[in-house]
Enzyme design. Structure first.
Site, PDB file in Angstrom:
ATOM      1  N   LYS A  84      -1.692   0.656  27.522  1.00  0.00           N
ATOM      2  CA  LYS A  84      -1.168   1.998  28.143  1.00  0.00           C
ATOM      3  C   LYS A  84      -2.254   3.331  27.730  1.00  0.00           C
ATOM      4  CE  LYS A  84       3.383   4.255  28.154  1.00  0.00           C
ATOM      5  NZ  LYS A  84       4.653   4.446  27.600  1.00  0.00           N
ATOM      6  N   ASP A 113      -3.671  11.613  34.996  1.00  0.00           N
ATOM      7  CA  ASP A 113      -4.936  10.986  34.845  1.00  0.00           C
ATOM      8  C   ASP A 113      -4.843   9.582  34.370  1.00  0.00           C
ATOM      9  OD1 ASP A 113      -4.053  11.330  32.359  1.00  0.00           O
ATOM     10  OD2 ASP A 113      -5.531  12.838  31.720  1.00  0.00           O
ATOM     11  N   GLY A 114      -3.797   9.049  33.771  1.00  0.00           N
ATOM     12  CA  GLY A 114      -3.827   7.646  33.562  1.00  0.00           C
ATOM     13  C   GLY A 114      -4.139   7.460  31.912  1.00  0.00           C
ATOM     14  N   ARG A 169       0.296  -2.907  24.370  1.00  0.00           N
ATOM     15  CA  ARG A 169       1.833  -3.491  24.159  1.00  0.00           C
ATOM     16  C   ARG A 169       1.713  -4.915  24.688  1.00  0.00           C
ATOM     17  NH1 ARG A 169       5.293   0.728  27.842  1.00  0.00           N
ATOM     18  NH2 ARG A 169       4.303   0.461  29.768  1.00  0.00           N
ATOM     19  N   ARG A 179      10.350  -4.817  35.960  1.00  0.00           N
ATOM     20  CA  ARG A 179      11.274  -4.092  35.843  1.00  0.00           C
ATOM     21  C   ARG A 179      12.300  -3.928  36.984  1.00  0.00           C
ATOM     22  NH1 ARG A 179       8.081   0.225  33.195  1.00  0.00           N
ATOM     23  NH2 ARG A 179       6.421  -0.890  32.404  1.00  0.00           N
ATOM     24  N   ASP A 205      12.805   2.429  36.639  1.00  0.00           N
ATOM     25  CA  ASP A 205      11.453   1.903  36.356  1.00  0.00           C
ATOM     26  C   ASP A 205      11.246   1.608  35.140  1.00  0.00           C
ATOM     27  OD1 ASP A 205      11.647   4.744  36.583  1.00  0.00           O
ATOM     28  OD2 ASP A 205       9.502   4.615  35.896  1.00  0.00           O
ATOM     29  N   ASN A 206      12.116   1.898  34.175  1.00  0.00           N
ATOM     30  CA  ASN A 206      11.940   1.955  32.760  1.00  0.00           C
ATOM     31  C   ASN A 206      13.113   0.978  32.061  1.00  0.00           C
ATOM     32  OD1 ASN A 206      10.006   3.694  32.715  1.00  0.00           O
ATOM     33  ND2 ASN A 206      11.112   5.490  32.181  1.00  0.00           N
ATOM     34  N   ASP A 253       9.234   1.233  27.609  1.00  0.00           N
ATOM     35  CA  ASP A 253       8.631   2.620  27.795  1.00  0.00           C
ATOM     36  C   ASP A 253       9.017   3.585  26.846  1.00  0.00           C
ATOM     37  OD1 ASP A 253       6.950   1.802  29.844  1.00  0.00           O
ATOM     38  OD2 ASP A 253       7.775   2.813  31.455  1.00  0.00           O
TER      39      ASP A 253
HETATM   40  P1  AMP Z   1       7.321   7.055  32.504  1.00  0.00           P
HETATM   41  O1  AMP Z   1       7.938   8.297  31.950  1.00  0.00           O
HETATM   42  O2  AMP Z   1       6.217   6.730  31.462  1.00  0.00           O
HETATM   43  O3  AMP Z   1       8.081   6.170  32.901  1.00  0.00           O
HETATM   44  O4  AMP Z   1       6.281   7.561  33.782  1.00  0.00           O
HETATM   45  C1  AMP Z   1       6.822   7.693  34.955  1.00  0.00           C
HETATM   46  C2  AMP Z   1       5.714   7.726  35.915  1.00  0.00           C
HETATM   47  O5  AMP Z   1       4.819   8.273  35.797  1.00  0.00           O
HETATM   48  C3  AMP Z   1       5.133   6.183  35.879  1.00  0.00           C
HETATM   49  O6  AMP Z   1       4.885   5.676  37.220  1.00  0.00           O
HETATM   50  C4  AMP Z   1       3.942   6.478  35.271  1.00  0.00           C
HETATM   51  O7  AMP Z   1       2.968   5.712  35.291  1.00  0.00           O
HETATM   52  C5  AMP Z   1       3.434   7.764  35.914  1.00  0.00           C
HETATM   53  N1  AMP Z   1       2.745   8.325  34.456  1.00  0.00           N
HETATM   54  C6  AMP Z   1       3.377   9.125  33.395  1.00  0.00           C
HETATM   55  N2  AMP Z   1       2.398   9.659  33.012  1.00  0.00           N
HETATM   56  C7  AMP Z   1       0.982   9.564  33.478  1.00  0.00           C
HETATM   57  C8  AMP Z   1      -0.303   9.538  33.087  1.00  0.00           C
HETATM   58  N3  AMP Z   1      -0.823  10.499  32.195  1.00  0.00           N
HETATM   59  N4  AMP Z   1      -1.126   9.107  34.042  1.00  0.00           N
HETATM   60  C9  AMP Z   1      -0.664   8.578  35.033  1.00  0.00           C
HETATM   61  N5  AMP Z   1       0.458   8.069  35.350  1.00  0.00           N
HETATM   62  C10 AMP Z   1       1.608   8.444  34.556  1.00  0.00           C
HETATM   63 MG    MG Z   2       7.854   4.218  32.690  1.00  0.00          MG
END
Ligand code: AMP
Ligand code: MG
Length: 516
Positions: A124, A136-137, A194, A201, A270-271, A280
């Site tokens: 992650k 930015d991932g 992780r 999901r 999605d979580n 998540d």
């Molecule tokens: P989460 O809150 O982790 O469930 O994220 C919700 C969505 O936003 C998911 O599709 C994540 O992959 C995307 N996301 C959240 N933060 C980032 C990040 N820093 N870079 C790319 N995608 C993100």
């Molecule tokens: Mg998520």
């Protein structure tokens, strides 16, 4: 470390995205996209979990070898690893959000561990994927550390959860606007690895449903049953049996959240793990002063959809979305209805059993519900620290005035609720009397249900501040303490302390956001 065995079934058995072009895109008719982690400048291992490493098959020397940090920062692969981002959708805050996917997570492979089990490894924060939308991932140290500590703590608390193998600093900085208020800052980056048997999901099934892609939906369902639910008999009834199983697991997990005072903070579909694992870890929080209306997530401050006390009903709503997504696989929707009903039943049973254990009673009958309800009102009104109160109740001796240890668990020493507390304790005495468990037995039972140490928000904040300044010792200590959350550990009083005043309205302690 080079002789781990991988069985990458998700990639092998499900259709993938034919494109490997960089850039964000809609991915149709595919469960995953191939993607490479983006290399980092200075991979350095900050923390790791010995029991996860051992289960997978890493010896301590493997973990401490610099090559390990390279792999788990995304700079290198082990033989048999393949890398991908999974495609899924989801309902966010009650609304269909379309394709989401692994925007900042990258799968490394499904390791078959020394224990014979499947351990899917996922980084992650290892860089962008076709699902990263505008972000930015990457992930910052603060959020990666929070996931690392809490997911392991949850495991040791006995709550179903994804696990964490490692926390690796990237040596790069990441710019984040923590409260989306136009004050971005550069923060150190980090990557968590992780680990779970499956990262499928609810949203994995919702996306093909929303697109009318019943073929992919069916393949995903059959794959998940085969790989992740091998106890389910193949045949006509498999989808129904599976859905009921998912509902029951979800119910048991949420009952455990309520037992330990965990607030997920962003229960979007999605979580939600198909295996009922807690997954998540973002803007989660721990109940300190008891408050069923509390949510740690600032993004949720308006509607407080994900408040502590609503988690059971939100999980039910989420299962409703899953049922809808699976409906094309059913000629008759009765099994879906049965699953949703099973959720209600199993949650009620699991929650009752957990609340009985918390109170040291052998069971909680309908007649006892007012006793429980009045206690919760009292804890809320008196601002009692949930964790400390239940722990202190375990040492309470009937028919004696409450000991200071009990009164001190209220933020104002119970001055506001002294009379109500005394009345409640009289009723509790009478109930204990009827229950018949001896004090020693009762205390032992309560100590197994009521942890002493949980990853309190302010404790994590202190560890994050030290780690950001380069001091990893507090992180190691906290990790160690949280391995035995039910055991009193001499010299660790500070880790069981109630929230100090400075943390009351402090960012990171009482307020968190999804920014990471
Ligand atoms: P989460 O809150 O982790 O469930 O994220 C919700 C969505 O936003 C998911 O599709 C994540 O992959 C995307 N996301 C959240 N933060 C980032 C990040 N820093 N870079 C790319 N995608 C993100
Ligand atoms: Mg998520």
């Amino acid at each position: 470390m080079n002789d781990l065995r991988f069985d990458n079934a998700f990639l092998r058995e499900l259709p993938g995205d034919p494109s490997q072009a960089p850039g964000v895109r809609q991915v149709e008719a595919a469960a995953w996209s191939r993607v490479r982690p983006t290399p980092v400048a200075g991979a350095r291992l900050l923390a790791w979990s010995p029991d996860v490493a051992e289960a997978i098959g890493f010896a301590p020397e493997d973990v401490l070898d610099p090559a390990f940090a390279e792999v788990f920062a995304g700079n290198a692969l082990l033989p048999g690893m393949e890398t991908w981002a999974a495609n899924y959708g989801g309902h966010q805050f009650g609304h269909w959000a379309g394709q989401l996917g692994d925007g900042r997570a990258i799968g490394l492979g499904e390791a078959i561990g020394r224990d014979g089990r499947r351990h899917e490894l996922q980084l992650k924060g290892a860089g962008p994927t076709p699902y990263s939308r505008t972000a930015d991932g990457r992930a910052v140290l603060r959020s990666s550390l929070r996931e690392f500590i809490c997911s392991e703590a949850m495991h040791h608390l006995g709550v179903p959860t994804t696990r964490a193998l490692s926390l690796v600093a990237t040596g790069d900085t990441v710019v984040r606007d923590m409260f989306y208020d136009g004050r971005p800052e550069a923060e150190p980056g980090a990557v968590v690895c992780r680990v779970a048997p499956s990262f499928v999901r609810f949203g994995t099934f919702e996306l093909p449903y929303a697109r009318g892609d019943v073929d992919l939906l069916r393949r995903l369902a059959d794959f998940t049953i085969r790989r992740d639910f091998p106890h389910i008999a193949p045949g006509e009834g498999r989808f129904g049996d599976w859905f009921v199983d998912v509902c029951e697991r979800t119910a048991r997990t949420v009952a455990e959240w309520m037992r330990v005072g965990f607030v997920h903070g962003v229960m979007n579909t999605d979580n939600m793990s198909i295996l009922g694992l807690t997954i998540d870890y973002g803007p989660y929080g721990w109940i300190e002063p008891y408050d069923p209306d509390w949510t740690p997530n600032t993004t949720d401050a308006q509607g407080r959809r994900y408040r502590f006390g609503w988690q059971p009903r939100v999980a039910h709503w989420n299962l409703g979305r899953l049922a809808q997504a699976l409906s094309p696989l059913f000629a008759d929707t009765a099994p879906l209805q049965a699953g949703l009903e099973a959720y209600g039943r199993v949650f009620a049973e699991a929650d009752r059993a957990a609340q009985a254990r918390k109170l040291g009673l052998s069971r909680l009958d309908d007649d006892d519900l007012p006793l429980l309800q009045d206690l919760l009102t009292l804890l809320h009104d008196g601002e009692a620290d949930m964790t400390r109160f239940y722990r202190a109740l375990g040492t309470y001796v009937p028919e004696r005035p409450p000991a200071p240890a009990l009164l001190e668990t209220f933020h104002d020493g119970a001055s506001r609720v002294a009379g109500v507390l005394a009345d409640w304790l009289r009723r509790y005495d009478a109930r204990l009397e009827r229950d018949g468990l001896g004090p020693a037995q009762r205390q032992a039972r309560m100590q197994q249900a009521n942890p002493l140490y949980v990853p309190r928000n302010w404790l994590l904040q202190e560890v994050i501040e030290a780690a950001t300044a380069g001091d990893m010792a507090p992180l190691r200590t906290l990790q160690e303490v949280l391995r035995r959350p039910y055991d009193e550990q001499p010299g660790r009083d500070v880790h069981a302390r109630m929230r100090p005043d400075w943390a009351r309205d402090r960012a990171g302690c009482s307020m968190l956001s999804c920014s990471s």
